[in-house]
Scaffold this active site. Structure first.
Site, PDB file in Angstrom:
ATOM      1  N   LYS A  50       0.800  -1.251   0.175  1.00 28.35           N
ATOM      2  CA  LYS A  50       0.086  -0.084  -0.049  1.00 28.35           C
ATOM      3  C   LYS A  50       0.874   1.201  -0.055  1.00 28.35           C
ATOM      4  O   LYS A  50       0.494   2.214  -0.704  1.00 28.35           O
ATOM      5  CB  LYS A  50      -1.089   0.008   1.384  1.00 28.35           C
ATOM      6  CG  LYS A  50      -1.956  -0.948   1.092  1.00 28.35           C
ATOM      7  CD  LYS A  50      -2.921  -1.237   2.322  1.00 28.35           C
ATOM      8  CE  LYS A  50      -3.710  -2.361   2.232  1.00 28.35           C
ATOM      9  NZ  LYS A  50      -4.469  -2.692   3.483  1.00 28.35           N
ATOM     10  N   GLN A  94      -4.044  -1.132   9.979  1.00 31.25           N
ATOM     11  CA  GLN A  94      -4.190  -2.596   9.279  1.00 31.25           C
ATOM     12  C   GLN A  94      -4.520  -3.529  10.204  1.00 31.25           C
ATOM     13  O   GLN A  94      -4.311  -3.919  11.260  1.00 31.25           O
ATOM     14  CB  GLN A  94      -2.514  -2.828   8.737  1.00 31.25           C
ATOM     15  CG  GLN A  94      -2.272  -4.310   8.263  1.00 31.25           C
ATOM     16  CD  GLN A  94      -2.965  -4.279   6.791  1.00 31.25           C
ATOM     17  OE1 GLN A  94      -2.998  -3.517   6.153  1.00 31.25           O
ATOM     18  NE2 GLN A  94      -3.552  -5.451   6.747  1.00 31.25           N
ATOM     19  N   ASP A 117     -10.531   4.323   4.945  1.00 29.61           N
ATOM     20  CA  ASP A 117     -10.857   2.658   4.661  1.00 29.61           C
ATOM     21  C   ASP A 117     -12.383   2.458   4.916  1.00 29.61           C
ATOM     22  O   ASP A 117     -12.895   1.439   4.874  1.00 29.61           O
ATOM     23  CB  ASP A 117      -9.741   2.238   5.659  1.00 29.61           C
ATOM     24  CG  ASP A 117      -9.707   0.668   5.129  1.00 29.61           C
ATOM     25  OD1 ASP A 117      -9.778   0.344   4.024  1.00 29.61           O
ATOM     26  OD2 ASP A 117      -9.364  -0.217   6.079  1.00 29.61           O
TER      27      ASP A 117
END
Length: 278
Positions: A50, A94, A117
């Site tokens: 990413k 994450q 996200d």
């Protein structure tokens, strides 16, 4: 075959153009902060990938790496600091985090205007009510794939296998908003193969390798495999399903690239919104 690679490239190229325009006007790049707890090899690999995509798209990437023994309180404090930092436009935690950490509490520490996200309850509510906000990235990528391949969910029966708050539930809401009739299935669903056989659109998000068998697929159905398991295997038995489906996503190269592309796109969106709010 529903390849996400070219679609993702187009999304990222557009995001890069907008990021360059943002930098031209502000003198700084949109910034995505990634928080990782522990050193799980798969998570470390995902974070590295990413960050590389960020740099290639002209975005800044800040890494906050915390030790395995980090407590929920310490993680929340670190995320809160990023939420309050005007130099940060998007925050990605994450996941999964270590078992002793309250992942939901950590997600909720992300400021709604930086939740690129789409993992907070605020983002889920906005998405479910059709309000402006951030979409959960994998569900958002799935909808972009359906659009790219001219799959109109309106009036179709969509079966979602999985009910996680960052994949199964949000993709069901997005499909419902597009006038699909949605059935959400899970580990307690009785006669699951029979339910799946009624689906025009199948979204597999169960996290078990080759869980969905080919004889579960109605001829001509669209199959979206949102799973990724060890050995580059999805949640659908691809070799069995490919002959039944009209369209199917491969693993890798299907949903995955679009997920990261939507993440970068929403980071640029966040930067531009925060600039407009000044």
């Amino acid at each position: 075959m529903m390849s996400g690679t070219e679609l993702a490239r187009a999304i990222v190229d557009q995001a890069a153009h907008r990021a360059a325009d943002y930098e031209k006007h502000t003198g700084r790049k949109p910034c995505l902060a990634t928080v990782i707890v522990g050193d799980d090899p798969a998570s470390v690999t995902y974070v590295r990938m990413k960050r590389n995509r960020c740099h290639r798209a002209g975005l800044d990437s800040r890494l906050v790496s915390l030790p395995e023994e980090t407590t929920t309180e310490q993680l929340v404090a670190a995320i809160t600091e990023l939420s309050n930092d005007p130099e940060v436009h998007g925050i990605l935690l994450q996941h999964p985090v270590p078992k002793h950490v309250d992942e939901r509490a950590a997600f909720e520490a992300i400021a709604p205007d930086k939740d690129v996200d789409g993992v907070t309850m605020h983002s889920f509510a906005q998405m479910s009510f059709g309000e402006a906000g951030f979409t959960s990235c994998t569900p958002g990528g799935i909808m972009r794939l359906l659009d790219a391949y001219d799959v109109d969910p309106r009036g179709k029966h969509a079966v979602v296998i999985g009910r996680s708050p960052i994949l199964g539930k949000p993709v069901a809401m997005l499909l419902l908003a597009r006038d699909a009739t949605v059935t959400i299935c899970h580990s307690k669903t009785e006669n699951l193969p029979d339910v799946v056989r009624t689906a025009d659109i199948v979204v597999a998000a169960v996290g078990k390798p080759e869980f969905v068998r080919g004889d579960w697929i109605k001829p001509g159905a669209v199959v979206i495999d949102a799973g990724y398991n060890e050995g580059n295997v999805g949640d659908v038995a691809f070799d069995e399903a490919v002959g039944k489906a009209s369209l199917i996503t491969p693993v890798p190269g299907g949903v995955g690239p679009t997920t990261i592309a939507v993440l970068l796109e929403q980071t640029v969106d966040s930067a531009q919104r925060q600039l407009a709010a000044l």
